[in-house]
Write an enzyme that holds these catalytic residues in place. Structure first.
Site, short mmCIF file in Angstrom:
data_model
loop_
_atom_site.label_atom_id
_atom_site.label_comp_id
_atom_site.label_asym_id
_atom_site.label_seq_id
_atom_site.Cartn_x
_atom_site.Cartn_y
_atom_site.Cartn_z
N HIS A 42 2.97 3.22 -9.09
CA HIS A 42 2.82 1.78 -9.33
C HIS A 42 4.08 1.21 -9.99
O HIS A 42 4.49 0.09 -9.69
CB HIS A 42 1.59 1.50 -10.19
N SER A 99 -7.12 -5.91 -5.59
CA SER A 99 -8.23 -6.47 -4.82
C SER A 99 -9.51 -6.39 -5.65
O SER A 99 -9.58 -5.63 -6.63
CB SER A 99 -8.42 -5.70 -3.51
N SER A 100 -10.52 -7.17 -5.22
CA SER A 100 -11.78 -7.11 -5.98
C SER A 100 -12.43 -5.73 -5.82
O SER A 100 -13.31 -5.37 -6.59
CB SER A 100 -12.72 -8.24 -5.54
N GLU A 101 -11.97 -4.94 -4.85
CA GLU A 101 -12.51 -3.57 -4.68
C GLU A 101 -11.77 -2.55 -5.55
O GLU A 101 -12.22 -1.43 -5.73
CB GLU A 101 -12.41 -3.12 -3.21
N ASP A 156 0.84 -1.20 0.00
CA ASP A 156 0.00 0.00 0.00
C ASP A 156 0.88 1.26 0.00
O ASP A 156 1.97 1.26 0.58
CB ASP A 156 -0.89 -0.03 1.25
N LEU A 215 11.08 -20.90 -4.32
CA LEU A 215 10.11 -20.00 -3.67
C LEU A 215 8.85 -19.93 -4.53
O LEU A 215 8.94 -19.92 -5.75
CB LEU A 215 10.73 -18.59 -3.54
N ASN A 266 1.43 3.36 -2.95
CA ASN A 266 2.01 3.80 -4.24
C ASN A 266 1.51 5.19 -4.63
O ASN A 266 2.28 6.03 -5.11
CB ASN A 266 1.61 2.84 -5.37
N GLY A 267 0.20 5.41 -4.43
CA GLY A 267 -0.40 6.69 -4.82
C GLY A 267 0.19 7.85 -4.01
O GLY A 267 0.54 8.90 -4.56
N ARG A 268 0.32 7.63 -2.68
CA ARG A 268 0.87 8.70 -1.83
C ARG A 268 2.34 8.97 -2.15
O ARG A 268 2.80 10.10 -2.15
CB ARG A 268 0.69 8.33 -0.34
N TRP A 269 3.07 7.91 -2.45
CA TRP A 269 4.48 8.06 -2.82
C TRP A 269 4.60 8.97 -4.05
O TRP A 269 5.43 9.87 -4.10
CB TRP A 269 5.07 6.68 -3.11
N TRP A 286 -11.51 -2.33 -8.61
CA TRP A 286 -12.21 -1.94 -9.83
C TRP A 286 -12.85 -0.58 -9.69
O TRP A 286 -13.23 0.05 -10.67
CB TRP A 286 -13.29 -2.97 -10.20
C1 FPP Z 1 -1.53 0.20 -3.44
O1 FPP Z 1 -1.15 1.54 -3.51
C2 FPP Z 1 -1.05 -0.58 -4.55
C3 FPP Z 1 -1.83 -1.21 -5.48
C4 FPP Z 1 -3.30 -1.20 -5.48
C5 FPP Z 1 -1.26 -1.95 -6.59
C6 FPP Z 1 -0.07 -2.79 -6.30
C7 FPP Z 1 0.58 -3.06 -7.58
C8 FPP Z 1 1.90 -3.02 -7.81
C9 FPP Z 1 2.92 -2.78 -6.78
C10 FPP Z 1 2.33 -3.19 -9.21
C11 FPP Z 1 3.08 -4.38 -9.56
C12 FPP Z 1 2.62 -5.66 -8.99
C13 FPP Z 1 3.23 -6.84 -9.31
C14 FPP Z 1 2.85 -8.11 -8.64
C15 FPP Z 1 4.31 -6.86 -10.30
P1 FPP Z 1 -2.30 2.63 -3.60
O2 FPP Z 1 -2.47 2.99 -5.04
O3 FPP Z 1 -3.53 2.13 -2.92
O4 FPP Z 1 -1.65 3.81 -2.80
P2 FPP Z 1 -2.39 4.95 -1.97
O5 FPP Z 1 -3.15 4.29 -0.88
O6 FPP Z 1 -1.24 5.77 -1.47
O7 FPP Z 1 -3.25 5.68 -2.96
#
Ligand code: FPP
Length: 250
Positions: free
Chosen positions: A47, A75-77, A30, A141, A32-35, A79
């Site tokens: 991402h 996740s299924s959410e 979790d 693994l 990615n968006g904030r980063w 979408w």
């Molecule tokens: C959550 O961050 C991340 C996701 C919903 C997607 C995870 C996907 C990857 C890391 C891409 C690659 C995956 C693989 C298996 C190669 P968020 O977008 O919810 O962040 P936020 O809460 O800060 O908005």
């Protein structure tokens, strides 16, 4: 000590801790968006950086002797996100699978999918299935990627399957116990979940591995997923090793 902790091999025992390397680690990736937002970048850049963190974590897990790494990729959410973001995530996944397949295979990684990736479309499905097939005999693994996965739906499917068997006279009602449900889940062939990590400071399970996490150690870290690396993973392993696991006993 229960049999499940007795069979764990791993690091020397830390005083007061279990001292072991977890066999099965799951991660809710979790943040990615904030980063990306903190850098003034589009979410897709977060991402992409998240995919790099997957690479680093997978390598660290293999080196530490972890046998199964389960990642919540979609996740299924999820979408409910914008069409653009869903398309970006699908594209990234397709790219990652294609680009990493030979490396995964060479490094002895078996890929397994849980959830229902079919709504991602035939092209991505085909790539994923090819990767699963190509790596099926590897045993260093297992990388489990949860795609369009939801734990309640997984448990409901298991219940339905067992009920259908009972209705068809193939199973006694009394045989529908914890073990039977565990065997009907998508994770039936995997070792028990030992450690569940969530990044980015959020403290919830978000419908991920609810059944499987019954006795797992839970670890919530503030690091945003793209900043998670081998050092962060090894620190999580050290925290796991320092915990005492009682499995309900004393
Ligand atoms: C959550 O961050 C991340 C996701 C919903 C997607 C995870 C996907 C990857 C890391 C891409 C690659 C995956 C693989 C298996 C190669 P968020 O977008 O919810 O962040 P936020 O809460 O800060 O908005």
């Amino acid at each position: 000590m229960t049999s499940s902790s007795a069979v764990r091999e791993g690091a020397d025992a830390a005083p007061g801790g279990n001292g072991a390397v977890p066999r099965h680690v799951a991660i809710i990736m979790d943040g990615n968006g904030r980063w990306a937002a903190r850098r003034g970048l589009p979410r897709a850049a977060g991402h992409r950086a998240g995919a790099e963190a997957v690479r680093a974590t997978l390598r660290a897990a293999a080196e530490a002797g972890v046998r199964v790494l389960t990642l919540y990729a979609f996740s299924s959410e999820n979408w409910r996100r914008s069409e653009e973001e869903v398309t970006d995530l699908k594209g990234l996944l397709a790219f990652y699978v294609e680009k990493e397949l030979e490396t995964l295979h060479r490094e002895g990684v078996r890929l397994k999918l849980i959830g229902d990736p079919s709504p991602f479309g035939p092209q991505l499905m085909q790539r994923l299935e090819r990767a699963v097939d190509r790596t099926k005999d590897n045993d260093r693994l297992t990388l489990v990627v949860a795609l369009n996965y939801g734990s309640r739906s997984e448990i409901a499917s298991a219940a339905r399957e067992l009920a259908e068997e009972a209705a068809a006279g193939k199973r006694d009602l009394a045989s529908i116990d914890e073990q039977a449900i565990g065997k009907a889940l998508e994770t039936a062939d995997l070792p028990e979940l030992d450690l569940l990590i969530r990044t980015s400071g959020e403290v919830r399970l978000s419908n991920f591995l609810l059944w499987q996490a019954a006795y797992a150690e839970l670890l919530f870290v503030d690091t945003l997923w793209p900043d998670f690396d081998a050092a962060a993973f090894n620190s999580a392993l050290a925290q796991f090793a320092s915990r005492q696991r009682r499995f309900g006993g004393r």
